[in-house]
Design a protein around this motif. Structure first.
Motif, short mmCIF file in Angstrom:
data_model
loop_
_atom_site.label_atom_id
_atom_site.label_comp_id
_atom_site.label_asym_id
_atom_site.label_seq_id
_atom_site.Cartn_x
_atom_site.Cartn_y
_atom_site.Cartn_z
N ALA A 52 56.83 47.31 44.36
CA ALA A 52 57.54 47.30 45.64
C ALA A 52 58.22 45.97 45.92
N THR A 53 58.01 44.99 45.04
CA THR A 53 58.55 43.65 45.25
C THR A 53 59.28 43.18 44.01
N GLU A 54 59.97 42.05 44.14
CA GLU A 54 60.76 41.54 43.02
C GLU A 54 60.15 40.30 42.37
N LYS A 55 59.67 39.37 43.18
CA LYS A 55 59.14 38.11 42.64
C LYS A 55 57.74 37.80 43.15
N LEU A 56 57.31 38.49 44.17
CA LEU A 56 55.99 38.23 44.74
C LEU A 56 54.91 38.33 43.67
N GLN A 57 53.97 37.39 43.71
CA GLN A 57 52.85 37.46 42.78
C GLN A 57 51.63 38.05 43.49
N VAL A 58 50.80 38.70 42.73
CA VAL A 58 49.55 39.26 43.24
C VAL A 58 48.40 38.55 42.55
N ALA A 59 47.45 38.08 43.36
CA ALA A 59 46.26 37.41 42.83
C ALA A 59 45.03 38.06 43.46
N THR A 60 43.98 38.21 42.70
CA THR A 60 42.76 38.78 43.26
C THR A 60 41.91 37.67 43.87
N GLY A 61 41.41 37.94 45.10
CA GLY A 61 40.67 36.89 45.79
C GLY A 61 39.34 37.34 46.36
N ILE A 62 38.34 37.84 45.62
CA ILE A 62 38.30 37.72 44.17
C ILE A 62 37.66 38.95 43.54
N VAL A 63 37.82 39.09 42.20
CA VAL A 63 37.04 40.05 41.44
C VAL A 63 35.61 39.51 41.32
N ASN A 64 34.64 40.31 41.72
CA ASN A 64 33.24 39.90 41.70
C ASN A 64 32.67 40.13 40.30
N VAL A 65 32.18 39.08 39.68
CA VAL A 65 31.72 39.19 38.29
C VAL A 65 30.48 40.06 38.15
N TRP A 66 29.77 40.33 39.25
CA TRP A 66 28.60 41.20 39.18
C TRP A 66 28.97 42.67 39.16
N THR A 67 30.10 43.03 39.77
CA THR A 67 30.44 44.44 39.98
C THR A 67 31.61 44.94 39.15
N ALA A 68 32.39 44.04 38.57
CA ALA A 68 33.55 44.44 37.78
C ALA A 68 33.37 43.92 36.35
N PRO A 69 33.09 44.80 35.39
CA PRO A 69 32.83 44.35 34.02
C PRO A 69 34.01 43.57 33.43
N ALA A 70 33.70 42.49 32.74
CA ALA A 70 34.75 41.63 32.20
C ALA A 70 35.67 42.38 31.24
N ALA A 71 35.11 43.26 30.42
CA ALA A 71 35.94 44.00 29.46
C ALA A 71 36.95 44.87 30.18
N GLN A 72 36.52 45.54 31.24
CA GLN A 72 37.44 46.39 32.00
C GLN A 72 38.51 45.54 32.70
N VAL A 73 38.08 44.43 33.28
CA VAL A 73 39.02 43.56 33.99
C VAL A 73 40.05 42.99 33.02
N ALA A 74 39.61 42.63 31.81
CA ALA A 74 40.55 42.12 30.81
C ALA A 74 41.57 43.18 30.43
N GLU A 75 41.12 44.42 30.24
CA GLU A 75 42.06 45.51 29.96
C GLU A 75 43.07 45.66 31.09
N SER A 76 42.59 45.56 32.32
CA SER A 76 43.48 45.68 33.47
C SER A 76 44.48 44.54 33.49
#
Length: 282
Positions: A52-76
């Protein structure tokens, strides 16, 4: 300074904004949106915001390392980066000991998570770490582009800059409530601020951080003193809020993430009012 460039100001939201809201945020001149609230590891909300945007960046604030597996997050991460190169920043953090049943040596867990991200090819230059205390701030500088401190003050920003050095990225969050600047409105704003801050008055990492900053036990006891609330929630006119937010830049921040309190209906009106005093396009 850091290789990351998200502009001077971004927008922190609890949960992801709607794509049309992201488009308006970009038009106002903000450089990034930071959806918080421990999103799921699939990060499915990111692409609609970028589309929906052209230059805007998206940052996660934050992905919780206990609930989001690192392998899945890396794939994402790699999925998003392939579709929208250079427009996504992965923010990760340890969460709170009070809300994790198997809370073991948080620092070690965070290091292991970063190791997994390294092994999966997530570049250090496109990730940041939520950090408050000196040890994790140093880790953020060593193992990521930099730090994303939450619920802090410009004084903390100055200390964090000293700890992480001149080259690491530093993006503190600060809450705001827009008012007409009157005394009565200030009391209403503090009440809104307390509704949000109340949750963190039970959490040891925030309490310890405020102690390090010089707040007394009375300040950090529920419901939080006026001095504490005023320090972490900027309220008043657009000019007064902009001056407070700019204190973070003067203290060494690269980018300040603004969390508008009071409900989603306050988001765009507040950001619109702030855009001028903050020196953005709006």
């Amino acid at each position: 300074m850091s290789q990351l460039n998200l502009g001077r100001f971004g927008v922190w939201t609890f949960g992801a904004p709607q794509p049309e809201q992201a488009a308006e945020i970009e038009k106002l001149g903000y450089g990034a949106v930071w959806p918080g609230g421990s999103p799921a590891g699939d990060l499915a909300f990111v692409e609609p915001l970028l589309a929906a945007t052209e230059k805007l960046q998206v940052a996660t604030g934050i992905v919780n390392v206990w609930t989001a597996p690192a392998a899945q997050v890396a794939e994402s991460y790699h999925r998003i980066e392939a579709a929208y190169p250079g427009r996504f920043v992965l923010g990760v953090g340890i969460g709170h000991p009070e809300h994790t049943k198997e809370y073991r040596k948080p620092y070690d867990v965070l290091v292991e998570y970063l190791d997994e991200l390294d092994a999966a090819g997530v570049p250090v230059t496109r990730r940041v770490v939520a950090a408050l205390g000196p040890k994790v701030l140093r880790l953020a500088a060593d193992r990521s582009a930099g730090a994303h401190p939450y619920l802090t003050t410009p004084e903390h920003t100055a200390e964090a800059r000293t700890i992480i050095g001149p080259d690491a990225f530093l993006a503190p969050e600060h809450k705001v409530v827009l008012t007409d600047g009157s005394a009565a409105a200030a009391e209403e704003a503090r009440a809104i601020g307390r509704q949000t801050v109340d949750f963190y008055l039970n959490l040891s990492n925030y309490l310890n951080n405020w102690r390090r900053l010089g707040f007394s036990e009375d300040d950090i006891a529920k419901p939080g003193s006026d001095a504490l609330i005023d320090a972490v929630v900027a309220h008043g006119t657009p000019e007064a809020i902009a001056a407070r937010l700019t204190e973070h830049l003067d203290a060494g921040a690269d980018h300040v993430t603004i969390q508008v309190l009071g409900g989603w209906d306050k988001l765009l009106p507040t950001l619109t009012a702030l855009a001028g005093p903050l020196g953005l396009r709006g």
